[in-house]
Write a protein that holds these residues in place. Structure first.
Motif, PDB file in Angstrom:
ATOM      1  N   ASN A 150      82.699  60.591  25.499  1.00 40.77           N
ATOM      2  CA  ASN A 150      82.958  59.797  26.697  1.00 40.77           C
ATOM      3  C   ASN A 150      83.685  58.496  26.395  1.00 40.77           C
ATOM      4  O   ASN A 150      84.549  58.070  27.149  1.00 40.77           O
TER       5      ASN A 150
ATOM      6  N   THR B 130      73.111  65.310  19.708  1.00 45.04           N
ATOM      7  CA  THR B 130      73.894  65.780  20.854  1.00 45.04           C
ATOM      8  C   THR B 130      74.238  64.618  21.777  1.00 45.04           C
ATOM      9  O   THR B 130      75.386  64.492  22.235  1.00 45.04           O
ATOM     10  N   LEU B 131      73.267  63.756  22.056  1.00 38.93           N
ATOM     11  CA  LEU B 131      73.530  62.569  22.885  1.00 38.93           C
ATOM     12  C   LEU B 131      74.593  61.688  22.244  1.00 38.93           C
ATOM     13  O   LEU B 131      75.503  61.190  22.923  1.00 38.93           O
ATOM     14  N   PHE B 132      74.487  61.482  20.944  1.00 37.65           N
ATOM     15  CA  PHE B 132      75.477  60.680  20.236  1.00 37.65           C
ATOM     16  C   PHE B 132      76.872  61.295  20.365  1.00 37.65           C
ATOM     17  O   PHE B 132      77.842  60.605  20.693  1.00 37.65           O
TER      18      PHE B 132
ATOM     19  N   LYS C 281      78.013  63.275  22.673  1.00 36.14           N
ATOM     20  CA  LYS C 281      78.487  63.156  24.054  1.00 36.14           C
ATOM     21  C   LYS C 281      78.982  61.743  24.343  1.00 36.14           C
ATOM     22  O   LYS C 281      79.979  61.556  25.045  1.00 36.14           O
ATOM     23  N   ARG C 282      78.291  60.729  23.807  1.00 31.64           N
ATOM     24  CA  ARG C 282      78.730  59.344  24.004  1.00 31.64           C
ATOM     25  C   ARG C 282      80.069  59.105  23.312  1.00 31.64           C
ATOM     26  O   ARG C 282      80.941  58.438  23.858  1.00 31.64           O
TER      27      ARG C 282
ATOM     28  N   GLU D 161      68.588  66.844  19.780  1.00 33.20           N
ATOM     29  CA  GLU D 161      68.893  66.214  21.072  1.00 33.20           C
ATOM     30  C   GLU D 161      69.540  64.845  20.886  1.00 33.20           C
ATOM     31  O   GLU D 161      70.491  64.495  21.592  1.00 33.20           O
ATOM     32  N   ALA D 162      69.058  64.076  19.910  1.00 40.71           N
ATOM     33  CA  ALA D 162      69.616  62.746  19.667  1.00 40.71           C
ATOM     34  C   ALA D 162      71.056  62.846  19.162  1.00 40.71           C
ATOM     35  O   ALA D 162      71.930  62.089  19.603  1.00 40.71           O
TER      36      ALA D 162
ATOM     37  N   PHE E  47      62.739  58.805  17.260  1.00 41.14           N
ATOM     38  CA  PHE E  47      63.076  59.895  18.184  1.00 41.14           C
ATOM     39  C   PHE E  47      61.811  60.484  18.801  1.00 41.14           C
ATOM     40  O   PHE E  47      61.778  60.772  20.000  1.00 41.14           O
TER      41      PHE E  47
ATOM     42  N   LEU F 206      62.508  62.771  21.854  1.00 42.00           N
ATOM     43  CA  LEU F 206      63.732  63.493  21.507  1.00 42.00           C
ATOM     44  C   LEU F 206      63.588  64.191  20.158  1.00 42.00           C
ATOM     45  O   LEU F 206      62.960  63.662  19.246  1.00 42.00           O
TER      46      LEU F 206
ATOM     47  N   LYS G 234      75.063  76.833  22.251  1.00 39.48           N
ATOM     48  CA  LYS G 234      74.988  75.885  21.146  1.00 39.48           C
ATOM     49  C   LYS G 234      74.913  76.673  19.845  1.00 39.48           C
ATOM     50  O   LYS G 234      73.841  77.068  19.393  1.00 39.48           O
TER      51      LYS G 234
END
Length: 85
Positions: free
Chosen positions: A43, A35-37, A39-40, A32-33, A23, A28, A3
């Motif tokens: 996808n 990163t999750l966003f 990744k979504r 991390e939040a 968060f 989180l 990263k």
């Protein structure tokens, strides 16, 4: 994968504070939040929520509200009666 990429964004300080508090409750970090966003988005191949432009009726209502042309009601009962018309 390491990263090493950085993301910089300017946002309102109060929004940042409020969101970071959420968060924290979720356990989180902001990193991390985000990163999750990301990744979504990857996808979904787009934003993971719906974004729509307002229709003509909504645009007209927004414009009227901005001009101060809104109606006020004394109670929910009065509002409900108006909506039934």
């Amino acid at each position: 994968m390491a990263k090493t990429a950085m993301v910089n964004a300017r946002i309102e300080p109060q929004l940042k504070e409020e969101v970071e508090s959420i968060f924290d409750e979720l356990g989180l970090s902001t990193t991390e939040a985000v990163t999750l966003f990301f990744k979504r988005v990857k996808n979904y191949k787009g934003l993971p929520f719906e974004i729509r432009l307002p229709n003509a009726e909504t645009r007209k209502a927004i414009e009227q509200a901005r001009k101060g042309k809104t109606r006020r009601f004394r109670s929910m009962k009065d509002l409900a009666a108006e909506l039934k018309r």
